[in-house]
Motif scaffolding. Sequence first.
Motif, PDB file in Angstrom:
ATOM      1  N   ASP A 259     -45.597  24.161  -3.347  1.00  0.00           N
ATOM      2  CA  ASP A 259     -44.658  25.137  -3.911  1.00  0.00           C
ATOM      3  C   ASP A 259     -45.395  26.275  -4.602  1.00  0.00           C
ATOM      4  OD1 ASP A 259     -42.485  23.741  -2.987  1.00  0.00           O
ATOM      5  OD2 ASP A 259     -42.237  22.574  -4.830  1.00  0.00           O
ATOM      6  N   ALA A 260     -46.479  25.955  -5.280  1.00  0.00           N
ATOM      7  CA  ALA A 260     -47.258  27.002  -5.951  1.00  0.00           C
ATOM      8  C   ALA A 260     -47.886  27.958  -4.943  1.00  0.00           C
ATOM      9  CB  ALA A 260     -48.334  26.371  -6.832  1.00  0.00           C
ATOM     10  N   ALA A 261     -48.444  27.400  -3.859  1.00  0.00           N
ATOM     11  CA  ALA A 261     -49.051  28.257  -2.830  1.00  0.00           C
ATOM     12  C   ALA A 261     -47.998  29.042  -2.068  1.00  0.00           C
ATOM     13  CB  ALA A 261     -49.878  27.404  -1.866  1.00  0.00           C
ATOM     14  N   ALA A 262     -46.828  28.424  -1.819  1.00  0.00           N
ATOM     15  CA  ALA A 262     -45.777  29.114  -1.071  1.00  0.00           C
ATOM     16  C   ALA A 262     -45.190  30.269  -1.859  1.00  0.00           C
ATOM     17  CB  ALA A 262     -44.679  28.125  -0.694  1.00  0.00           C
ATOM     18  N   GLY A 263     -45.214  30.179  -3.182  1.00  0.00           N
ATOM     19  CA  GLY A 263     -44.671  31.260  -3.995  1.00  0.00           C
ATOM     20  C   GLY A 263     -45.450  32.556  -3.884  1.00  0.00           C
ATOM     21  N   LYS A 264     -46.673  32.497  -3.390  1.00  0.00           N
ATOM     22  CA  LYS A 264     -47.500  33.698  -3.247  1.00  0.00           C
ATOM     23  C   LYS A 264     -47.398  34.328  -1.854  1.00  0.00           C
ATOM     24  CE  LYS A 264     -50.864  31.672  -6.445  1.00  0.00           C
ATOM     25  NZ  LYS A 264     -52.278  31.231  -6.628  1.00  0.00           N
ATOM     26  N   ILE A 265     -46.606  33.719  -0.973  1.00  0.00           N
ATOM     27  CA  ILE A 265     -46.514  34.186   0.411  1.00  0.00           C
ATOM     28  C   ILE A 265     -45.259  35.034   0.568  1.00  0.00           C
ATOM     29  CG2 ILE A 265     -46.298  33.475   2.821  1.00  0.00           C
ATOM     30  CD1 ILE A 265     -47.795  30.971   2.163  1.00  0.00           C
ATOM     31  N   HIS A 266     -45.396  36.157   1.231  1.00  0.00           N
ATOM     32  CA  HIS A 266     -44.271  37.046   1.496  1.00  0.00           C
ATOM     33  C   HIS A 266     -43.834  36.889   2.954  1.00  0.00           C
ATOM     34  CE1 HIS A 266     -44.886  39.042  -2.377  1.00  0.00           C
ATOM     35  NE2 HIS A 266     -46.184  39.092  -2.083  1.00  0.00           N
ATOM     36  N   GLY A 267     -42.591  37.254   3.219  1.00  0.00           N
ATOM     37  CA  GLY A 267     -42.081  37.230   4.584  1.00  0.00           C
ATOM     38  C   GLY A 267     -41.648  35.862   5.054  1.00  0.00           C
ATOM     39  N   VAL A 268     -41.226  34.980   4.127  1.00  0.00           N
ATOM     40  CA  VAL A 268     -40.793  33.634   4.491  1.00  0.00           C
ATOM     41  C   VAL A 268     -39.463  33.337   3.819  1.00  0.00           C
ATOM     42  CG1 VAL A 268     -43.113  32.729   4.854  1.00  0.00           C
ATOM     43  CG2 VAL A 268     -42.107  32.620   2.577  1.00  0.00           C
ATOM     44  N   THR A 269     -38.762  32.338   4.339  1.00  0.00           N
ATOM     45  CA  THR A 269     -37.567  31.832   3.688  1.00  0.00           C
ATOM     46  C   THR A 269     -37.971  30.722   2.719  1.00  0.00           C
ATOM     47  OG1 THR A 269     -37.229  30.253   5.488  1.00  0.00           O
ATOM     48  CG2 THR A 269     -36.151  32.385   5.682  1.00  0.00           C
ATOM     49  N   PRO A 270     -37.133  30.401   1.746  1.00  0.00           N
ATOM     50  CA  PRO A 270     -37.497  29.334   0.797  1.00  0.00           C
ATOM     51  C   PRO A 270     -37.743  28.017   1.520  1.00  0.00           C
ATOM     52  CG  PRO A 270     -35.620  30.597  -0.024  1.00  0.00           C
ATOM     53  CD  PRO A 270     -35.859  31.053   1.380  1.00  0.00           C
TER      54      PRO A 270
END
Length: 707
Positions: free
Chosen positions: A47-58
């Motif tokens: 979740d921490a790494a995914a929060g820094k990625i743009h262009g994705v759905t939750p």
Amino acid sequence: MPCRRAALRLGRRAESVQIDLHHLCLADAGISLVLVPRHESALAALDAAAGKIHGVTPPVLTALTGVFPVTVVGDESDTAQRFVLLLSREGQEKELGGPVPVLGQNETLLPDWFRTPVGIARGDHIAIFEPPIGYSGELGAEGPVPSTVLDLTVDGTYPEIPVRPEPAFWCGYRTLFRPTGLGDRPTPVAIVSSATLDAQAPARVYNFWEMRPNPAGMSRHDAALLADDFDHLLDVYTRAVGVSNDVYLDVPRREQFHNGLHDVVRRAGVVADVVGRTMAPVRLAGLAAALALLIASGVLVTRERSREMRLRLLRGVGPAALGARVAWGIAAAAAIGTVIGGLVAFGAVRSFGPTSLLEPGPVREAIVSTAIGLVCALVVVCIAAAVVARRLVDARRKARARRWPVPWELAIVGLAVASYLRLERVGGVRLVGAEAQGGDVLAQAFPLLALAAPLALVVRPARFVLRRARLAGRNVRPAVLLGIRRAIAEPGVTLSLVLGSALAAGSFAVSTILTDSARSLLADKAGTYLGSDLIVTTSEVGPLPAGLADAGTVVVRTQARSGDRSVDVLGVDPTTFARAVRWRADAADHSLDDLLAGIRHPSAGPLPAIIAGGEITDGEMRTLNLKRLSIKPVSSARWFPGYNNGAVLAVVDRDALVATGLDLSEEVWLLNPSADAAQQLKAAGFPVRSPREASEILDVTSFLTVR
């Protein structure tokens, strides 16, 4: 022009990504990680790494069990073996196709169609069992007693989830909802809450952490960066969990967790490559036209300044210096025109072109090529001006001896012939597998050369006629005479305009013919593969609704093998089949009615069959479930509605095929259906599965590239 060409190329690349993502299940373009067991540290790191990625759905969590036997609690009469899967997915209540209650702990929703075989109602209890190892008997049979894993309360049912294509929310789990065989129902999926599985989870629970790309505004460059970010998520997960400590991670990481976005980027590159190869002759033609325009511009500027050029030559200034002076004099105007033209081209591509998305790489390429084009243009003008300036004073006297002119047009005719032979031998651009092949420039240039060759042959006769027609029209009215004299006063200019207009009109006609031919080819291929305009797979066949009966038919299918060849067996109704398909006269040597008459009302023995797409040497075939089917070829066709490449198609009488007792799948074929045709079938009691239209067949990468 270089700027515009690069802009068009980058537009195609961005559009290819958008098309692929639009017609692809986004779960296949995203990432799905198996959390077995569920590690809180791994989830926190993800979740921490995914929060820094743009262009994705939750990200979404999904819990799925294996197949378990189930029975109704307290119903001792139910001894049949039933099976279910348990699934819990975040946000599932909103995506079940109707108003369903929010599930609490130990509550479940079952599919509508599962109520009949089990005989359950809302409020009933069902027991989920975990059979002991080695247990193979039915529930209630003598032997080891299965232990209860879960006792669930039925809180209602949910509508059947459509398949092929599945809704976007469920497409990542398409195998759970699609039939397992010819007409078979899938294993029913019991929807439960996450709290149910967290509190009383069976031994076989798989938890999936899933993230999908957000296709809105995504270019090829963005997709490539996001694919790298997904790879980084894989690294984060393996570091948090530890590959060596988890049995489910013993396989190589790149095989266990597939990052589908890399495939999207690669397919987009293939499409861009195919389009680029196809457009190569057009780009060369554009460069040739630009070169001719630049040379003409240099000549015209030098002629306008002939007096100044002649004086400078008499003073000892060389032709090269004069050419450089002319080029420098137009440099400012050329630079301003290049910048304005480039901005207009980019604006036109963004507003009226294939897409408004522009890739960074091609943008840089366009800027660099524009700058190089400006320099090359000035060099060409300089050379043209130097050549013309030199002839103003030092031109050699023309020889009086009459020489035969060089037949330059024969070179264009020779190129056209060579291009045709090259196209026949090499072929055009082809998309084979994952890579584009072909793309020979000379072969691809045949349409342009086929237009240029006859026009080139017309040049000399037309120039001869124009030169001798300068005094024509003496007996016409003065206004008409003035127009004729002005038109033929400069034969070269008039001829250039006429030939240029003819070439433009011919190019438009050829492009229209090629486009219409490609569109017709794709429609014919899709219609042949599918069979009709709309195909609906079903399991209960009855009389078609009145609004669909006049343009519909019911067929049955099965698969078999004849020796080492795959055979698709299609059972049709000869009385209704012709009204539901589009038949081309070149598909066979006989009409469709004559072909169908040969298989109608078969007698005892092997079924008479129409064979399409190959030959069958052995009529004694074996089906997938090892049952035998005997056919007797009575006619053949080059292709037939429902024919698929890679297998021979055998068309037999439907009723006779049903009478064999084989496992068959039923389909409804509809020609020119209304928009609500599937809903009409559902209202008439047909279980509607996998509705497919011809437009969906065309929405694959290879067909989109051709289109």
